[in-house]
Every structure is written in structure tokens, then in C-alpha cells.
Design a protein around this motif. Sequence first.
Motif, PDB file in Angstrom:
ATOM      1  N   GLY A  20      12.564  -0.755  38.528  1.00 10.03           N
ATOM      2  CA  GLY A  20      13.141   0.571  38.454  1.00 10.03           C
ATOM      3  C   GLY A  20      12.984   1.264  37.122  1.00 10.03           C
ATOM      4  O   GLY A  20      13.619   2.298  36.887  1.00 10.03           O
ATOM      5  N   GLU A  21      12.145   0.727  36.252  1.00  9.31           N
ATOM      6  CA  GLU A  21      11.939   1.318  34.929  1.00  9.31           C
ATOM      7  C   GLU A  21      10.464   1.663  34.754  1.00  9.31           C
ATOM      8  O   GLU A  21       9.590   0.867  35.084  1.00  9.31           O
ATOM      9  N   THR A  22      10.206   2.845  34.233  1.00 11.71           N
ATOM     10  CA  THR A  22       8.831   3.292  33.989  1.00 11.71           C
ATOM     11  C   THR A  22       8.503   3.125  32.513  1.00 11.71           C
ATOM     12  O   THR A  22       9.276   3.551  31.652  1.00 11.71           O
ATOM     13  N   THR A  23       7.367   2.506  32.227  1.00 12.64           N
ATOM     14  CA  THR A  23       6.911   2.301  30.851  1.00 12.64           C
ATOM     15  C   THR A  23       5.625   3.093  30.637  1.00 12.64           C
ATOM     16  O   THR A  23       4.709   3.025  31.451  1.00 12.64           O
ATOM     17  N   VAL A  63       9.163   1.454  20.274  1.00  9.26           N
ATOM     18  CA  VAL A  63       9.628   1.654  21.644  1.00  9.26           C
ATOM     19  C   VAL A  63      10.882   2.518  21.629  1.00  9.26           C
ATOM     20  O   VAL A  63      11.792   2.293  20.824  1.00  9.26           O
ATOM     21  N   ALA A  64      10.917   3.499  22.512  1.00  5.85           N
ATOM     22  CA  ALA A  64      12.113   4.327  22.686  1.00  5.85           C
ATOM     23  C   ALA A  64      12.552   4.262  24.140  1.00  5.85           C
ATOM     24  O   ALA A  64      11.715   4.344  25.053  1.00  5.85           O
ATOM     25  N   HIS A  65      13.839   4.100  24.360  1.00  6.38           N
ATOM     26  CA  HIS A  65      14.387   4.079  25.723  1.00  6.38           C
ATOM     27  C   HIS A  65      15.106   5.396  25.989  1.00  6.38           C
ATOM     28  O   HIS A  65      16.036   5.765  25.270  1.00  6.38           O
ATOM     29  N   LEU A  66      14.664   6.091  27.019  1.00  5.86           N
ATOM     30  CA  LEU A  66      15.228   7.381  27.415  1.00  5.86           C
ATOM     31  C   LEU A  66      15.780   7.268  28.823  1.00  5.86           C
ATOM     32  O   LEU A  66      15.361   6.407  29.601  1.00  5.86           O
ATOM     33  N   HIS A  74      15.088   5.447  34.224  1.00  6.52           N
ATOM     34  CA  HIS A  74      14.883   4.878  32.897  1.00  6.52           C
ATOM     35  C   HIS A  74      13.410   5.010  32.509  1.00  6.52           C
ATOM     36  O   HIS A  74      12.524   4.760  33.315  1.00  6.52           O
ATOM     37  N   LEU A  75      13.183   5.380  31.255  1.00  3.56           N
ATOM     38  CA  LEU A  75      11.815   5.515  30.756  1.00  3.56           C
ATOM     39  C   LEU A  75      11.694   4.804  29.415  1.00  3.56           C
ATOM     40  O   LEU A  75      12.482   5.051  28.492  1.00  3.56           O
ATOM     41  N   LEU A  76      10.714   3.924  29.303  1.00  7.89           N
ATOM     42  CA  LEU A  76      10.365   3.298  28.030  1.00  7.89           C
ATOM     43  C   LEU A  76       9.097   3.967  27.518  1.00  7.89           C
ATOM     44  O   LEU A  76       8.044   3.882  28.156  1.00  7.89           O
ATOM     45  N   ALA A  77       9.198   4.628  26.384  1.00 11.04           N
ATOM     46  CA  ALA A  77       8.035   5.237  25.735  1.00 11.04           C
ATOM     47  C   ALA A  77       7.591   4.307  24.613  1.00 11.04           C
ATOM     48  O   ALA A  77       8.405   3.909  23.781  1.00 11.04           O
TER      49      ALA A  77
END
Length: 205
Positions: A20-23, A63-66, A74-77
Amino acid sequence: MRAAIEERYGSRAQVSESFGETTVDVGTGDWIDLLTFARDGLGCVFFDWLTGVDDPPDGFSVVAHLFDPVEHVHLLARTRVSRDDPRLPSATPVFRGAEWHERETFEMFGVIFEDHPYLVPLLLPDGFEGHPLRKDFVLASRVAKPWPGAKEPGESGQGSPSRRKTLPPGVPTDWGPSAATPPPVRGPRAVRPPARPEGREDGDG
């Protein structure tokens, strides 16, 4: 979300999804644009945290978690900086809350965030040198103090056979009191951190 990111960045972005998290991995040139697009175009308006990851021998990941509080997305940039010159534009113009996170990443990993409003150490004491979350940083306390855990054979007082003691994780084999050449003494910084700009306090951000 994935389709929107791929449409905007094409081959410049690597997108993966898990639990459920997009990286999203981008180059440093797209870092600020990705954070801005995530906020304004993808609804990820909540900045959670930013940190670094030491990935030797090449460099560091930032890494930034938004988070999208409406769609619960959830988005990991992520982006990578080189070990020789770890520089990245500051995310503070996009997310003001990134100020403290970038200060911590600067002191723990040595990543320089350009145009940061107050890039000075946040947690470590005055005079501390080095970046303790780098994997090549020697934790001196592991040599100077007894290592916790079960005693080595021969130390229990029950007549067990002794063997050569192993060094704690993170300590090179040629480092410590028995080494032929002692490690360099870490002295205070030559330059003290600049004063915080007038009108700002550490709670700002």
C-alpha cells in the motif's frame, strides 16, 4: 498515483508499490519538483519525515515520507547523492517542516542541503566531529567500554577454555588500545555554528 507520476517523469522516475505504499526514485535534478508535485498534484500535503541511508560504496539515499490524509496514500520519495560530494537542494521551500529533518541528516550523514535557512547541528554536542550514522564511523564507546551481553569463555570464572575475544560490530580489527597507531584525537570545530537569523527560534518550522 503511479500513472500520474509516470506520465510526468517518464523514464526519469522509477516507481514501485509495496504494502500500500508507493516509492518513487528520481535524480537529484527532479527532487524538488517531485516533492512539489506530490504536494500539489497528488494530494500528499502531509510531510512526515526525511532522513538519509548510507549505501556504500556509492553514496547516500535521501528519503522523504509524505502522506495524503484524504485518500490515506503513503508516498516515499527517494534520491541519491554521491559520497564524494553529497549535496541536495533543501526541501524547506516545499515543506517547512523539513528544516529539522535536514539538519539531523546533515549532522548524522554529512549530506549538505543547499539553501537551507539554518544548516547547523541539531542533536550532537559542540565540538563533535564526524557523522555517526555513516557505516564507516567508528563508535569509540564499543572499544572503551565493556561490550554488553554474555561473557566470553574464560571470563565466567568456571574454568571454561578461553578464546580470542571478538571486536564489537563496527570496530575495525586494527583499531583500539592494542593498535600500533592510535586513532586521531577529535578536536573541537574550528568554526562555531552561525547564530540563528534574527527573529527565528528552534521551534519555528
